[in-house]
Design a protein around this motif. Sequence first.
Motif, PDB file in Angstrom:
ATOM      1  N   LYS A  90       0.819  -1.217   0.000  1.00 40.41           N
ATOM      2  CA  LYS A  90       0.000   0.000   0.000  1.00 40.41           C
ATOM      3  C   LYS A  90       0.856   1.271   0.000  1.00 40.41           C
ATOM      4  O   LYS A  90       0.473   2.276  -0.590  1.00 40.41           O
ATOM      5  CB  LYS A  90      -0.985   0.000   1.172  1.00 40.41           C
ATOM      6  CG  LYS A  90      -2.014  -1.124   1.120  1.00 40.41           C
ATOM      7  CD  LYS A  90      -2.626  -1.304  -0.279  1.00 40.41           C
ATOM      8  CE  LYS A  90      -3.198  -2.690  -0.491  1.00 40.41           C
ATOM      9  NZ  LYS A  90      -3.395  -3.006  -1.929  1.00 40.41           N
ATOM     10  N   ASN A  98      -1.014   5.345 -12.078  1.00 40.40           N
ATOM     11  CA  ASN A  98      -2.241   4.779 -11.504  1.00 40.40           C
ATOM     12  C   ASN A  98      -2.053   3.322 -11.063  1.00 40.40           C
ATOM     13  O   ASN A  98      -2.610   2.384 -11.648  1.00 40.40           O
ATOM     14  CB  ASN A  98      -3.406   4.938 -12.476  1.00 40.40           C
ATOM     15  CG  ASN A  98      -4.740   4.952 -11.744  1.00 40.40           C
ATOM     16  OD1 ASN A  98      -4.780   4.822 -10.521  1.00 40.40           O
ATOM     17  ND2 ASN A  98      -5.828   5.085 -12.487  1.00 40.40           N
ATOM     18  N   ALA A  99      -1.275   3.172  -9.990  1.00 42.26           N
ATOM     19  CA  ALA A  99      -0.943   1.855  -9.454  1.00 42.26           C
ATOM     20  C   ALA A  99      -2.126   1.239  -8.721  1.00 42.26           C
ATOM     21  O   ALA A  99      -2.960   1.941  -8.146  1.00 42.26           O
ATOM     22  CB  ALA A  99       0.247   1.976  -8.498  1.00 42.26           C
ATOM     23  N   ILE A 100      -2.201  -0.078  -8.750  1.00 44.99           N
ATOM     24  CA  ILE A 100      -3.247  -0.836  -8.044  1.00 44.99           C
ATOM     25  C   ILE A 100      -2.586  -2.069  -7.441  1.00 44.99           C
ATOM     26  O   ILE A 100      -1.956  -2.844  -8.157  1.00 44.99           O
ATOM     27  CB  ILE A 100      -4.402  -1.165  -9.021  1.00 44.99           C
ATOM     28  CG1 ILE A 100      -5.542  -1.910  -8.336  1.00 44.99           C
ATOM     29  CG2 ILE A 100      -3.926  -1.945 -10.246  1.00 44.99           C
ATOM     30  CD1 ILE A 100      -6.839  -1.933  -9.148  1.00 44.99           C
ATOM     31  N   GLY A 101      -2.664  -2.213  -6.118  1.00 46.26           N
ATOM     32  CA  GLY A 101      -1.902  -3.245  -5.431  1.00 46.26           C
ATOM     33  C   GLY A 101      -2.641  -4.565  -5.303  1.00 46.26           C
ATOM     34  O   GLY A 101      -3.840  -4.575  -5.021  1.00 46.26           O
ATOM     35  N   PHE A 102      -1.914  -5.655  -5.466  1.00 47.72           N
ATOM     36  CA  PHE A 102      -2.544  -6.970  -5.449  1.00 47.72           C
ATOM     37  C   PHE A 102      -1.765  -7.995  -4.641  1.00 47.72           C
ATOM     38  O   PHE A 102      -0.535  -7.945  -4.568  1.00 47.72           O
ATOM     39  CB  PHE A 102      -2.644  -7.535  -6.873  1.00 47.72           C
ATOM     40  CG  PHE A 102      -3.574  -6.782  -7.778  1.00 47.72           C
ATOM     41  CD1 PHE A 102      -4.870  -6.516  -7.382  1.00 47.72           C
ATOM     42  CD2 PHE A 102      -3.143  -6.356  -9.020  1.00 47.72           C
ATOM     43  CE1 PHE A 102      -5.738  -5.823  -8.221  1.00 47.72           C
ATOM     44  CE2 PHE A 102      -4.006  -5.668  -9.860  1.00 47.72           C
ATOM     45  CZ  PHE A 102      -5.305  -5.398  -9.463  1.00 47.72           C
ATOM     46  N   GLN A 106       1.142   6.649  -6.820  1.00 46.82           N
ATOM     47  CA  GLN A 106       0.052   7.596  -7.090  1.00 46.82           C
ATOM     48  C   GLN A 106       0.569   9.037  -7.021  1.00 46.82           C
ATOM     49  O   GLN A 106       0.161   9.889  -7.789  1.00 46.82           O
ATOM     50  CB  GLN A 106      -1.102   7.381  -6.104  1.00 46.82           C
ATOM     51  CG  GLN A 106      -1.893   6.094  -6.327  1.00 46.82           C
ATOM     52  CD  GLN A 106      -2.719   6.107  -7.602  1.00 46.82           C
ATOM     53  OE1 GLN A 106      -2.958   7.149  -8.207  1.00 46.82           O
ATOM     54  NE2 GLN A 106      -3.154   4.920  -8.028  1.00 46.82           N
ATOM     55  N   LEU A 120      -4.433   0.756 -15.716  1.00 48.39           N
ATOM     56  CA  LEU A 120      -3.938   0.571 -14.350  1.00 48.39           C
ATOM     57  C   LEU A 120      -2.561  -0.086 -14.380  1.00 48.39           C
ATOM     58  O   LEU A 120      -2.203  -0.761 -15.350  1.00 48.39           O
ATOM     59  CB  LEU A 120      -4.924  -0.282 -13.551  1.00 48.39           C
ATOM     60  CG  LEU A 120      -6.307   0.350 -13.380  1.00 48.39           C
ATOM     61  CD1 LEU A 120      -7.306  -0.651 -12.809  1.00 48.39           C
ATOM     62  CD2 LEU A 120      -6.223   1.585 -12.485  1.00 48.39           C
ATOM     63  N   VAL A 122       2.052   1.673  -3.565  1.00 50.62           N
ATOM     64  CA  VAL A 122       0.960   2.182  -4.402  1.00 50.62           C
ATOM     65  C   VAL A 122       0.744   3.675  -4.147  1.00 50.62           C
ATOM     66  O   VAL A 122       0.630   4.464  -5.096  1.00 50.62           O
ATOM     67  CB  VAL A 122      -0.330   1.371  -4.144  1.00 50.62           C
ATOM     68  CG1 VAL A 122      -1.543   2.077  -4.753  1.00 50.62           C
ATOM     69  CG2 VAL A 122      -0.203  -0.030  -4.712  1.00 50.62           C
ATOM     70  N   ALA A 123       0.726   4.068  -2.876  1.00 54.99           N
ATOM     71  CA  ALA A 123       0.510   5.486  -2.544  1.00 54.99           C
ATOM     72  C   ALA A 123       1.636   6.350  -3.114  1.00 54.99           C
ATOM     73  O   ALA A 123       1.394   7.452  -3.615  1.00 54.99           O
ATOM     74  CB  ALA A 123       0.400   5.668  -1.029  1.00 54.99           C
ATOM     75  N   GLN A 124       2.866   5.849  -3.054  1.00 53.75           N
ATOM     76  CA  GLN A 124       3.993   6.623  -3.595  1.00 53.75           C
ATOM     77  C   GLN A 124       3.960   6.699  -5.120  1.00 53.75           C
ATOM     78  O   GLN A 124       4.349   7.707  -5.704  1.00 53.75           O
ATOM     79  CB  GLN A 124       5.319   6.037  -3.112  1.00 53.75           C
ATOM     80  CG  GLN A 124       5.591   6.361  -1.653  1.00 53.75           C
ATOM     81  CD  GLN A 124       6.938   5.826  -1.199  1.00 53.75           C
ATOM     82  OE1 GLN A 124       7.967   6.143  -1.768  1.00 53.75           O
ATOM     83  NE2 GLN A 124       6.929   4.983  -0.183  1.00 53.75           N
TER      84      GLN A 124
END
Lengths: 259, 259
Positions: A82, A94-98, A89, A142, A85-87
């Motif tokens: 997370k 447009n990152a999306i973590g999985f 962004q 994404l 992903v926030a960094q």
Amino acid sequence: MNPLKIIKIGGNIIDDKSRLQSFLKDFSTISGAKILIHGGGKIASELGAKMGISPKMHEGRRITDAETLDLVTMVYAGLINKNLVAQLQMQHSNAIGFSGADANLITATKRPAKVVDYGLVGDVAISGVQTDTLSGLLKLSLIPVFSPITHDGKGQLYNTNADTIASVLAMAMSKSYEVELIYCFDKKGVLEDVNDDNSLIKEINTENYKSLKERGAIADGMLPKLETAFQALSHDVKAVRIVQAEEVANPLAGTFIQK
Amino acid sequence: MNPLKIIKIGGNIIDDKSRLQSFLKDFSTISGAKILIHGGGKIASELGAKMGISPKMHEGRRITDAETLDLVTMVYAGLINKNLVAQLQMQHSNAIGFSGADANLITATKRPAKVVDYGLVGDVAISGVQTDTLSGLLKLSLIPVFSPITHDGKGQLYNTNADTIASVLAMAMSKSYEVELIYCFDKKGVLEDVNDDNSLIKEINTENYKSLKERGAIADGMLPKLETAFQALSHDVKAVRIVQAEEVANPLAGTFIQK
């Protein structure tokens, strides 16, 4: 077919805040479809120690028991994923973590207990990747960011090797994309002499691989990486590169692995 | 417009393994587009205690400092979220777990420090929801599962109230869907007498709300929930219901909130 870059970073970069920030900036400048896979780093062991979870080892191999799995799920799929992903962004990526459980993207099977029972460790295969869903996510522009956690589809999460996830994703996605698989590394690539940064081997192919091994230029931790690389190439991955993290955005940097 | 159910569960269900399993089974039987939002539960406090992180309080209010944020990011967005997703996958529900940072789905602003500085707590608004991306994910037949973590778009994660996330998502998505917002609860709904399960109030509307408050039938924790519900209804959310978690799949169960 459209190009797709699949890039793996290890714990050494995760653990170094300024190196990580600079990597994420460079990663953000890479155009086109891309996927990031990250490893673990020291944070899990440090937090585990605070929580009284000691690393379980068997003959030098790490064992993932239930409490260790909870720990790595928290740290890899939560804290590290997370924050990455926030960094990203922040860099307007447009990152999306999985984890592999999300959207059923990567199912794994428990590593068979032979000489050693590794515990809750998952082995992944090309058939375990939901390529249609992953393509659908890429079409939404994404940028998937995978933590090294997978699942068995029956409610069980697994600790999984990030290098292998990267190569399996690369192989699976090669049916729809022209995939370049990039392993980020501390050195400029594979070196003839690990102590000499000027001894970069620009290309490793099946022909010079054997002699490089015999000369001892490739040894230890690099061997499984290269075996994985050759496996990827034989499963339609277009290109594999081992590159210094600092040069991830330079398409000519590092060691090119060829068939 | 297509229907969309937005369902929120609290920590009390997360903490009860068998109740949670049964909830996830019921949730899986609900047809059509749906989104799950989950709260925290006791696990974060328990792990925090093990790690030597004591809850920071100020006049009875919980403060989220940097180490508490790391803790809830790990536990909510990692441990709880990924296990929920894996268990939903076991039920053949194609769940996909999120924080607000993922795909930039929910941006928040730091709660202003007035009498109390709550620390790294995010306030969310309708304008902070990326409805197009969320619709794109729903069109892939995915079931978003949100942990109560958001971000500011500049690299900072925030601890965020799950009830509010649910209502803000419901309001934002109402421009493209016919949204029903469902708050899961321990009781059968709002009760005239909290000790009498047979005293369910079938409907609360702006007319009977005032008298129910005056009679003391609605008090304490239920008041902010109902205020949020009325706010949602005034922002085009089609229906709001407060329902016992065990009855989530029964479209007629619980207390209906009406304008």
